[in-house]
Design a protein around this motif. Structure first.
Motif, PDB file in Angstrom:
ATOM      1  N   ILE A  11       1.183  -1.340  -0.211  1.00  0.00           N
ATOM      2  CA  ILE A  11       0.315   0.002   0.015  1.00  0.00           C
ATOM      3  C   ILE A  11       0.880   1.145  -0.073  1.00  0.00           C
ATOM      4  N   SER A  14      -0.297   5.408   3.085  1.00  0.00           N
ATOM      5  CA  SER A  14      -0.882   4.340   4.067  1.00  0.00           C
ATOM      6  C   SER A  14      -0.861   5.563   5.147  1.00  0.00           C
ATOM      7  N   THR A  15      -0.781   6.160   5.471  1.00  0.00           N
ATOM      8  CA  THR A  15      -0.836   7.388   6.220  1.00  0.00           C
ATOM      9  C   THR A  15      -2.256   8.936   6.258  1.00  0.00           C
ATOM     10  N   GLY A  19      -6.205   5.665   2.992  1.00  0.00           N
ATOM     11  CA  GLY A  19      -4.831   4.804   3.193  1.00  0.00           C
ATOM     12  C   GLY A  19      -4.690   4.451   4.822  1.00  0.00           C
ATOM     13  N   SER A  20      -4.636   5.117   5.983  1.00  0.00           N
ATOM     14  CA  SER A  20      -4.682   4.266   6.954  1.00  0.00           C
ATOM     15  C   SER A  20      -5.898   3.805   7.668  1.00  0.00           C
ATOM     16  N   LEU A  23      -5.240   0.321   5.612  1.00  0.00           N
ATOM     17  CA  LEU A  23      -3.870  -0.532   6.165  1.00  0.00           C
ATOM     18  C   LEU A  23      -4.459  -1.135   7.009  1.00  0.00           C
ATOM     19  N   SER A  24      -4.947  -0.858   7.852  1.00  0.00           N
ATOM     20  CA  SER A  24      -5.239  -1.609   9.293  1.00  0.00           C
ATOM     21  C   SER A  24      -6.940  -2.687   9.030  1.00  0.00           C
ATOM     22  N   ALA A  37       4.278  -1.194   3.465  1.00  0.00           N
ATOM     23  CA  ALA A  37       3.454   0.028   2.940  1.00  0.00           C
ATOM     24  C   ALA A  37       4.994   1.049   2.911  1.00  0.00           C
ATOM     25  N   THR A  39       6.341   4.637   2.620  1.00  0.00           N
ATOM     26  CA  THR A  39       5.756   5.600   3.152  1.00  0.00           C
ATOM     27  C   THR A  39       6.694   6.898   3.359  1.00  0.00           C
ATOM     28  N   LEU A  43       4.119   5.195  10.753  1.00  0.00           N
ATOM     29  CA  LEU A  43       3.644   4.632  10.733  1.00  0.00           C
ATOM     30  C   LEU A  43       2.423   4.044  12.217  1.00  0.00           C
ATOM     31  N   ALA A 200     -12.662   1.407   2.821  1.00  0.00           N
ATOM     32  CA  ALA A 200     -11.601   1.266   2.875  1.00  0.00           C
ATOM     33  C   ALA A 200     -12.192  -0.269   2.791  1.00  0.00           C
TER      34      ALA A 200
END
Length: 248
Positions: A11, A14-15, A19-20, A23-24, A37, A39, A43, A200
């Protein structure tokens, strides 16, 4: 019955708000192992299944993506910024358009099968298609399509509902309006805007369907209705909490 194969994913972006959440969701579902990830900053998420590649030099990201081994089955890009944060339209274009295309090309050349891009609703209609923001999103969408991935998924949410680390005044006002309309009709809210967590989950579920050969087409555009369906209506409910009871 044999267990389904577990494959890796990567990904970018992801921040950010969507995106976050992607990721989760990836880390929670454990459908992909590991999750890479790429970035610019550290993270908040932690997991033994997470491989975070932190590099402030975005010009190295394509090479970092191409160097992942084994090759990720799926790459998610939720990469994006604002004109203000980037320091002008030209710099925003370099990130939202140029870098996304560079990463998509690196993914294709590296052998990635499925590419998922978080775009935006309303970029193809007149006169919005003439706006710089729409041109950036449309340019990436067109490039992803032309690259000929085995599967390409374009997620096109409306107003993204959720709390960002850095507030955006205009977006905040739009969120208030959409949520206000949602008190009158959930259907209206779902048409105009979707929660970041729902977006997401829809992205992850669409990728899973694509990886399983169940996408409706090779180039799948997922808009508001399907976002809500995949990310909320059909998303597995969380297991109900259990409580212990004692006889009296």
């Amino acid at each position: 019955m044999s267990s389904p194969a577990i494959t890796s994913a990567a990904i970018i972006g992801s921040t950010g708000l969507v995106g976050s959440n992607i990721l989760s969701t990836l880390l929670a579902t454990e459908a992909y192992k590991p999750v890479h990830a790429i970035t610019r900053r550290a993270l908040k998420a932690t997991s033994p299944n997470l491989n975070a590649i932190v590099d402030t030099d975005t010009s190295k990201w394509a090479a970092a993506l191409a160097a992942l081994a084994p090759v990720p089955l799926t790459v998610f890009s939720a990469l994006g910024t604002t004109r203000a944060a980037a320091g002008g339209l030209a710099n925003q274009w370099k990130i939202d358009h140029d870098l996304n295309i560079e990463l998509a090309k690196a993914a294709k050349e590296g052998g990635v099968k499925t590419f998922v891009f978080i775009s935006s609703a309303g970029t193809r209609g007149f006169p919005s298609n003439f706006a710089a923001y729409s041109k950036m999103k449309n340019g990436v969408e067109d490039s992803v399509k032309e690259l000929g991935f085995d599967q390409a998924v374009i997620i096109k949410p409306g107003i993204i509902l959720g709390e960002r680390e850095t507030s955006r005044t205009t977006e905040g006002m739009a969120q208030m309006l959409v949520r206000g309309l949602g008190k009158l009709s959930q259907g209206v809210q779902d048409t105009l805007g979707q929660d970041a967590a729902v977006i997401a989950r829809a992205a992850v579920r669409a990728a899973q369907l694509a990886d399983e050969g169940k996408a409706p087409s090779k180039y799948w555009v997922v808009e508001a209705g399907d976002i809500v369906r995949l990310g909320r209506t059909e998303w597995p409910a969380e297991p109900a909490a259990t409580t212990e009871t004692t006889s009296q």
